[in-house]
Write a protein that holds these residues in place. Structure first.
Motif, short mmCIF file in Angstrom:
data_model
loop_
_atom_site.label_atom_id
_atom_site.label_comp_id
_atom_site.label_asym_id
_atom_site.label_seq_id
_atom_site.Cartn_x
_atom_site.Cartn_y
_atom_site.Cartn_z
N ASP A 251 1.05 -1.25 0.11
CA ASP A 251 -0.01 -0.05 0.01
C ASP A 251 0.87 1.28 0.00
O ASP A 251 2.07 1.24 0.42
N GLY A 252 0.25 2.47 -0.34
CA GLY A 252 1.05 3.58 -0.33
C GLY A 252 1.30 3.81 1.12
O GLY A 252 0.65 3.46 1.88
N ASP A 253 2.68 4.33 1.55
CA ASP A 253 3.18 4.84 2.76
C ASP A 253 3.32 3.57 3.54
O ASP A 253 3.61 3.44 4.94
N ALA A 254 3.65 2.19 3.14
CA ALA A 254 3.80 0.92 3.68
C ALA A 254 5.16 0.83 4.44
O ALA A 254 5.05 0.43 5.67
N LEU A 255 5.93 1.58 3.71
CA LEU A 255 7.15 1.65 4.71
C LEU A 255 7.68 3.14 4.96
O LEU A 255 8.86 3.70 5.47
N TYR A 256 6.65 3.78 5.34
CA TYR A 256 6.69 5.25 6.04
C TYR A 256 7.52 5.67 6.88
O TYR A 256 7.34 4.96 7.99
N TYR A 257 8.61 6.48 6.80
CA TYR A 257 9.58 6.66 7.97
C TYR A 257 10.26 5.54 8.43
O TYR A 257 10.52 5.44 9.62
N SER A 258 10.39 4.38 7.85
CA SER A 258 11.19 3.32 8.33
C SER A 258 12.48 3.25 8.22
O SER A 258 13.06 4.14 7.38
N SER A 259 13.36 2.52 8.90
CA SER A 259 14.71 2.21 8.67
C SER A 259 15.37 1.34 8.00
O SER A 259 16.55 0.95 8.08
N ILE A 260 14.28 0.53 7.11
CA ILE A 260 14.66 -0.43 6.39
C ILE A 260 15.68 -0.33 5.38
O ILE A 260 15.95 0.72 4.73
N GLU A 261 16.76 -1.14 5.26
CA GLU A 261 17.76 -0.99 4.26
C GLU A 261 17.78 -1.91 3.23
O GLU A 261 18.35 -1.98 2.34
N SER A 262 17.16 -3.19 3.77
CA SER A 262 17.23 -4.35 2.64
C SER A 262 15.74 -4.91 2.92
O SER A 262 15.28 -5.37 3.97
N ILE A 263 15.04 -5.16 1.64
CA ILE A 263 13.94 -5.96 1.62
C ILE A 263 13.71 -6.70 0.22
O ILE A 263 14.14 -6.40 -0.74
#
Length: 104
Positions: free
Chosen positions: A74-86
């Motif tokens: 969805d839109g903004d699914a990773l909003y402001y996350s710290s994810i480096e690898s997906i």
């Protein structure tokens, strides 16, 4: 109905027998999304990542089961996350506009 399993919060759709990721425990560094989750002795296929599921999460890595049935972020699914690898699941058919807004 909401259900937490292995540091991930799911929204359960009992009628469709599906589950959507709606949140996570914020201080977990790695997240694994399985193909199926168990809720009330029934299996639910995980099919989507909803808006702000990983908002302000400290997770650096998000992995999906090799047979994942995730079809939509969805839109903004990773909003402001710290994810480096997906890893993008092979069944994915829709990345809604802004799915990774504000993610460095």
């Amino acid at each position: 109905m909401l259900h937490e399993d292995n540091n991930v919060i799911y929204l359960i759709d009992e009628k469709e027998s599906t589950a959507s990721v709606i949140g996570c425990i914020k201080n977990v560094k790695q997240i694994f999304i399985p193909r199926l989750i168990n809720y009330k002795s029934k299996k639910y296929e995980v099919t989507s990542i909803l808006a702000k599921s990983f908002e302000f999460s400290l997770a650096k890595l998000v992995q999906f089961a090799s047979d994942s049935k995730i079809r939509m972020f969805d839109g903004d699914a990773l909003y402001y996350s710290s994810i480096e690898s997906i890893t993008i699941p092979s069944e994915l058919v829709e990345l809604k506009e802004g799915w990774c807004n504000k993610t460095s």
